[in-house]
Design a protein around this motif. Sequence first.
Motif, PDB file in Angstrom:
ATOM      1  N   VAL A  22      28.784  40.990  12.096  1.00 63.69           N
ATOM      2  CA  VAL A  22      29.164  41.923  11.029  1.00 63.69           C
ATOM      3  C   VAL A  22      28.025  42.887  10.743  1.00 63.69           C
ATOM      4  O   VAL A  22      28.212  44.116  10.651  1.00 63.69           O
ATOM      5  N   VAL A  23      26.813  42.323  10.586  1.00 63.00           N
ATOM      6  CA  VAL A  23      25.644  43.161  10.284  1.00 63.00           C
ATOM      7  C   VAL A  23      25.375  44.139  11.420  1.00 63.00           C
ATOM      8  O   VAL A  23      25.046  45.313  11.186  1.00 63.00           O
ATOM      9  N   ARG A  24      25.533  43.674  12.666  1.00 64.62           N
ATOM     10  CA  ARG A  24      25.272  44.559  13.797  1.00 64.62           C
ATOM     11  C   ARG A  24      26.255  45.727  13.807  1.00 64.62           C
ATOM     12  O   ARG A  24      25.854  46.883  14.067  1.00 64.62           O
ATOM     13  N   ALA A 337      30.726  34.547  21.478  1.00 65.19           N
ATOM     14  CA  ALA A 337      32.074  34.738  20.963  1.00 65.19           C
ATOM     15  C   ALA A 337      32.078  34.977  19.457  1.00 65.19           C
ATOM     16  O   ALA A 337      32.809  35.846  18.950  1.00 65.19           O
ATOM     17  N   LEU A 338      31.280  34.226  18.696  1.00 66.48           N
ATOM     18  CA  LEU A 338      31.242  34.385  17.243  1.00 66.48           C
ATOM     19  C   LEU A 338      30.674  35.744  16.844  1.00 66.48           C
ATOM     20  O   LEU A 338      31.218  36.439  15.978  1.00 66.48           O
ATOM     21  N   VAL A 339      29.557  36.115  17.475  1.00 65.49           N
ATOM     22  CA  VAL A 339      28.945  37.411  17.151  1.00 65.49           C
ATOM     23  C   VAL A 339      29.898  38.550  17.507  1.00 65.49           C
ATOM     24  O   VAL A 339      30.103  39.491  16.723  1.00 65.49           O
ATOM     25  N   ARG A 340      30.484  38.474  18.662  1.00 66.63           N
ATOM     26  CA  ARG A 340      31.391  39.547  19.092  1.00 66.63           C
ATOM     27  C   ARG A 340      32.633  39.618  18.203  1.00 66.63           C
ATOM     28  O   ARG A 340      33.102  40.710  17.853  1.00 66.63           O
ATOM     29  N   TYR A 343      31.769  41.292  15.015  1.00 65.73           N
ATOM     30  CA  TYR A 343      31.626  42.725  15.274  1.00 65.73           C
ATOM     31  C   TYR A 343      32.999  43.394  15.293  1.00 65.73           C
ATOM     32  O   TYR A 343      33.229  44.426  14.642  1.00 65.73           O
ATOM     33  N   GLU A 344      33.932  42.788  16.023  1.00 64.60           N
ATOM     34  CA  GLU A 344      35.242  43.418  16.212  1.00 64.60           C
ATOM     35  C   GLU A 344      36.100  43.359  14.944  1.00 64.60           C
ATOM     36  O   GLU A 344      36.827  44.312  14.628  1.00 64.60           O
ATOM     37  N   VAL A 345      36.033  42.264  14.189  1.00 65.71           N
ATOM     38  CA  VAL A 345      36.796  42.178  12.945  1.00 65.71           C
ATOM     39  C   VAL A 345      36.264  43.183  11.926  1.00 65.71           C
ATOM     40  O   VAL A 345      37.045  43.822  11.195  1.00 65.71           O
ATOM     41  N   PRO A 365      31.930  49.300  23.335  1.00 67.48           N
ATOM     42  CA  PRO A 365      31.833  47.846  23.530  1.00 67.48           C
ATOM     43  C   PRO A 365      31.042  47.190  22.402  1.00 67.48           C
ATOM     44  O   PRO A 365      30.124  47.785  21.832  1.00 67.48           O
ATOM     45  N   ALA A 366      31.403  45.975  22.098  1.00 67.40           N
ATOM     46  CA  ALA A 366      30.678  45.223  21.071  1.00 67.40           C
ATOM     47  C   ALA A 366      29.283  44.872  21.557  1.00 67.40           C
ATOM     48  O   ALA A 366      29.019  44.782  22.760  1.00 67.40           O
TER      49      ALA A 366
END
Length: 695
Positions: A22-24, A337-340, A343-345, A365-366
């Motif tokens: 999210v932060v990224r 998977a969690l970080v990506r 990011y996408e949500v 791209p994420a």
Amino acid sequence: MSNTGLALSGGGFRATLYHLGVVRYLRDAGALAHVTDIAAVSGGSILAAHLALNWDRYTGDDAAFAAAAGELIRFVQFDLRNHIVRRLPLTFPIRLAGKLVGSDTESLSPNAILESYYRRFLFGDRRLFELPERPNFHILSTNVSDGTLAVFNRRGLHVLRRGHGPADPDPFQHIPGTMMSVAKAVGASSAFPGFFPPVRVTADDLGVNEGEFPGESFTDGGVYDNLGTRAFTWIHRLHDVDHERIIVSDAGKPFQILGRSTIGFVAQSIRATDILWDRVWQLERENFGDQNGFFFAPITRVVDPAADPHAMHPAIQQVVSSLRTDLDRFSDLEIAALVRHGYEVTRATHRHIADRSDVPVHDGPAWDPLPGRHVLTAAAGTGSSPAADAAPQGTARTGGTCPTATVAAALRRGSRRRVWSTLLDPRDWPTWIYAALAAVLFVWLPLRLYRIHRHAEILAGVIDSIARGDPEIRLVLDLVDGDPSASWTQVPVTTATESAATTDFSGVDILAFTRIVDLRQAVGRTDDPVTIRDRLLLRFADAKAASRHVVFRSLLPAADVDFRQPPSQPPLSIGRVATAGQPAHLEIHCDLPGVPAGETVPLELTTSFRTELFAQGRIPFDLLYPADLVTIWVLFPQGHPYRTYELIRYPEGAPEAAEPMSPRYTIDHPFGTLIGWSVIKPVPGNVYECRWMGD
């Protein structure tokens, strides 16, 4: 420029990694600079505190962000929970000893170990006053005493007062304890109940006088508010800050629907807690919905690949939301998977509020938290590309497994909490202690017990062999194991006025006489019960072939005596002889008709009576007939063993002429419970006596 708030929910390392994505995204979209307040709970506070102390790096270039995020990822892969679990059994004896002697062992508690790892890997010894002024970071916890919200920030500690009125300008009690370490504040926010006890915060921890703060206990902030949204109401009232929007990064675990099978008592309690927490989460969502300026980015959202061509396949997104909420080691695949997904949500949430946003949606791209490892390459872009979604080469039966299915299956395995499979790690030194203990318990100890058992078997065999060759030892062993005479035949005592026969032993060879004196029921009184077991081996010579009647005279008490003999033995008769002017005595008669000359005949008899003689520490044996061998055994009670003893002999009626005796052998038991001695060819008319000193 409008103000943005950011709430980071709890959820263990799953939340930490999801929030990192999210932060990224907020950084890539240029929205992170607009964030003025960040409220974090439990696993979210781990990221929030690291973000606060490394704000310049997180908002810097890609390399700086990657370096800061790398520290967080290495910590997530440290296996925090199991490092703590491995140390708890080792610290327990020290903590118990500390309680007994009144020593402080708080540094060995689970919370202290957790705090030490926070210091070592993430926060060092940084204090609350070192948090940045902008954005304001608020680490949320729960006050155990009052059951209310507690907030740690750069101004100190704020505790919600129970029973405050709506008109109260500041419902929080403020303690200006800015000296508290960030590691301890995060520890108080992430002290998950059940595994971590409440964190005790004292005036010394806050850097204030004891009169300003009496000390309180705090537990996981998720107990009161797992979303972190409640803090923004307080921020608005206290600081008069209006947020155009508040992004709620919700990594809470979705409610799991169970099957219809019955569950146990403990599972029922856990299930009731899950239902309660899920209901609280629903109420928080209803109270802080989008209409109030709160915009949720939940981990349970599945991003439509049609709207975001870079999104992971929906099958993978659905599995990500079920990953465990734990503090153990997360794999590269789980991290990516969690970080990506975070990011996408967040990008999908940004699209939802694009008309109210100050920055455009960031496409592309994420961000990959593990560059070069390509752990999610197989799942990238599988949502919209028909080619990517196509089945592998070959028929349905012969083709390989779809990469998306492989990734989803691997992530699904990570949804289960792993305890025993990850408990030990050869890279952590306590594992070797447990390995050594396991080797002792499961290898050395069984072998040792087996050797002791084998030694006991061998020793028992040796003793049995000796006993077979020496009947006296067999008699002692039988008496130690149990009283065989309990089932023997009782011999009545008759009364006579004179001796029925003489005690002439001519033509009779008494080969051996054994007496066992059992004092195990005696405790040193004047009327102690005593049991004597006699065994005699005799043989008739040719010269006495016509007579098979033998009479033995006994000097044992003539009254209140119980005699027993083995039922298979020729019957004995016992008479009490009372002669005028003489003390009464006992005579034992035995008829052995038909016994051929030269054949050995065993005779046994037990005598039970009470006497004070043995309480005086002496056992005399009057030899009234010739015998080739006399053996005496004395069994002492466990609680009243002898310390020293001596063997003497003297003529009957002349104890003043006693002299030390030289027996064939003596046995001196190391625990003082057995005396044994033997004499060859003792002299009739002498008294052989054992005298002892007890403890």
